[in-house]
Enzyme design. Sequence first.
Site, PDB file in Angstrom:
ATOM      1  N   ARG A 187       6.016  -3.339  -2.219  1.00 54.59           N
ATOM      2  CA  ARG A 187       7.074  -4.189  -2.781  1.00 54.59           C
ATOM      3  C   ARG A 187       6.609  -5.601  -3.096  1.00 54.59           C
ATOM      4  O   ARG A 187       6.910  -6.145  -4.155  1.00 54.59           O
ATOM      5  CB  ARG A 187       8.266  -4.311  -1.829  1.00 54.59           C
ATOM      6  CG  ARG A 187       9.236  -3.160  -1.929  1.00 54.59           C
ATOM      7  CD  ARG A 187       9.859  -2.924  -0.591  1.00 54.59           C
ATOM      8  NE  ARG A 187       8.840  -2.412   0.290  1.00 54.59           N
ATOM      9  CZ  ARG A 187       8.551  -1.107   0.411  1.00 54.59           C
ATOM     10  NH1 ARG A 187       9.252  -0.230  -0.231  1.00 54.59           N
ATOM     11  NH2 ARG A 187       7.573  -0.691   1.186  1.00 54.59           N
ATOM     12  N   THR A 188       5.905  -6.204  -2.151  1.00 52.18           N
ATOM     13  CA  THR A 188       5.560  -7.611  -2.341  1.00 52.18           C
ATOM     14  C   THR A 188       4.669  -7.763  -3.572  1.00 52.18           C
ATOM     15  O   THR A 188       4.924  -8.587  -4.454  1.00 52.18           O
ATOM     16  CB  THR A 188       4.870  -8.173  -1.075  1.00 52.18           C
ATOM     17  OG1 THR A 188       5.732  -7.942   0.036  1.00 52.18           O
ATOM     18  CG2 THR A 188       4.600  -9.656  -1.217  1.00 52.18           C
TER      19      THR A 188
ATOM     20  N   LYS B  32     -19.597  -7.109  -0.175  1.00 54.50           N
ATOM     21  CA  LYS B  32     -20.990  -7.596  -0.147  1.00 54.50           C
ATOM     22  C   LYS B  32     -21.134  -8.777   0.804  1.00 54.50           C
ATOM     23  O   LYS B  32     -22.210  -9.310   0.975  1.00 54.50           O
ATOM     24  CB  LYS B  32     -21.420  -8.054  -1.551  1.00 54.50           C
ATOM     25  CG  LYS B  32     -21.356  -6.986  -2.609  1.00 54.50           C
ATOM     26  CD  LYS B  32     -21.851  -7.578  -3.936  1.00 54.50           C
ATOM     27  CE  LYS B  32     -21.634  -6.637  -5.092  1.00 54.50           C
ATOM     28  NZ  LYS B  32     -21.859  -7.328  -6.377  1.00 54.50           N
TER      29      LYS B  32
ATOM     30  N   ARG C 284      -2.293 -11.973   0.556  1.00 57.76           N
ATOM     31  CA  ARG C 284      -1.891 -11.259   1.784  1.00 57.76           C
ATOM     32  C   ARG C 284      -3.179 -10.973   2.551  1.00 57.76           C
ATOM     33  O   ARG C 284      -4.136 -10.461   1.984  1.00 57.76           O
ATOM     34  CB  ARG C 284      -1.165  -9.962   1.455  1.00 57.76           C
ATOM     35  CG  ARG C 284      -1.021  -9.080   2.692  1.00 57.76           C
ATOM     36  CD  ARG C 284      -0.086  -7.930   2.477  1.00 57.76           C
ATOM     37  NE  ARG C 284       1.298  -8.379   2.430  1.00 57.76           N
ATOM     38  CZ  ARG C 284       2.346  -7.545   2.430  1.00 57.76           C
ATOM     39  NH1 ARG C 284       2.154  -6.243   2.457  1.00 57.76           N
ATOM     40  NH2 ARG C 284       3.574  -8.013   2.402  1.00 57.76           N
TER      41      ARG C 284
ATOM     42  N   HIS D 180       5.886 -14.561   6.584  1.00 54.23           N
ATOM     43  CA  HIS D 180       6.039 -13.901   5.283  1.00 54.23           C
ATOM     44  C   HIS D 180       7.192 -14.639   4.586  1.00 54.23           C
ATOM     45  O   HIS D 180       8.295 -14.109   4.457  1.00 54.23           O
ATOM     46  CB  HIS D 180       6.359 -12.430   5.523  1.00 54.23           C
ATOM     47  CG  HIS D 180       6.242 -11.550   4.306  1.00 54.23           C
ATOM     48  ND1 HIS D 180       6.102 -12.036   3.022  1.00 54.23           N
ATOM     49  CD2 HIS D 180       6.232 -10.193   4.197  1.00 54.23           C
ATOM     50  CE1 HIS D 180       6.021 -11.016   2.185  1.00 54.23           C
ATOM     51  NE2 HIS D 180       6.092  -9.894   2.873  1.00 54.23           N
TER      52      HIS D 180
END
Length: 312
Positions: free
Chosen positions: A54-55, A83, A104, A132
């Site tokens: 959703r986000t 890497k 995130r 959040h």
Amino acid sequence: MFENVISIKDFKREDIEFILREAEKMEPFASGEKSSSALRGKILGMMFYEPSTRTRLSFETAMKRLGGDVVGFADTGATSAVKGESLADTAMMLSAYSDAIVIRHNLEGAARYISDVVDVPVINAGDGAGQHPTQTLLDLYTMKRFFGRIGSLRVALVGDLKYGRTVHSLAYALAVFGASMSFVSPPVLRMPDNIIHDLRGAGVEVKETERLDDVIDEVDVLYVTRIQKERFPDPEEYSRIRGAYHIDGSTVADRDLIVMHPLPRIDEISPEVDSLPQAMYFRQAFYGVPVRMALLRLLISERGGSENQKIV
Ligand code: NCD
């Protein structure tokens, strides 16, 4: 008004109210009923080090509904992170390609850290068990939209209050509005002491219980959360606790309340609840689009550009 969206604690009540009013204006654009080119030519950079549905998708939809575009990654496996590239270097690079960054990350503080490194606005889309804030804004928007107010609401936060970042941010925001809160969780998943301490320090009365039955008759909102399996140090402990709370048709039948959930749900809410008038979680997920459109406009279009500042 603000340059980044890192912690809900950085926002005053007036700021939040302003964002919610702007979000309401965005609704017809969010649903596609009207179209906008407010962010035409602008690019949003997405750095997703943890899973998201959703986000991420609502940020992408929000940016595209405003006429802008999106670059970035949802899976670090295909990036130079494998890497050994540092978070700071990846952020620096993405900031050269975009007008704002959404991040995130599994580490608490990651969004704050990159906001010190890059010179474009940074939006925290969840940092570990930290915060959040954009979820909180859409949670508040959902309550405001349904009840017409936030201040006098009685909200029960249910489930994993220890590791759940959505409830951490939401508790601070509800305190700012003077809503009353009860925290319902197994003892090992209690709201962290530092948050309870902050809330009490701000004069908020907080009730804690293990039993949903203790509060269900005195709340307007049941805000249910998933047990955050991935943050449990001990998988055995997770299996002891999973399924601790379960909302089904009989839990909400004849009760004057709404059920919210940031989603994804696992087994906290039976699908039979979905068709009841109390179920608000899918609507809530849609509201992520107008709320994020409002934020993107405020963060990106107000920083520069000239001809693109109007909404339509
Ligand atoms: C939440 C999250 O990632 O913190 N999901 C979301 O953004 N809607 C909740 C969760 O994962 O349980």
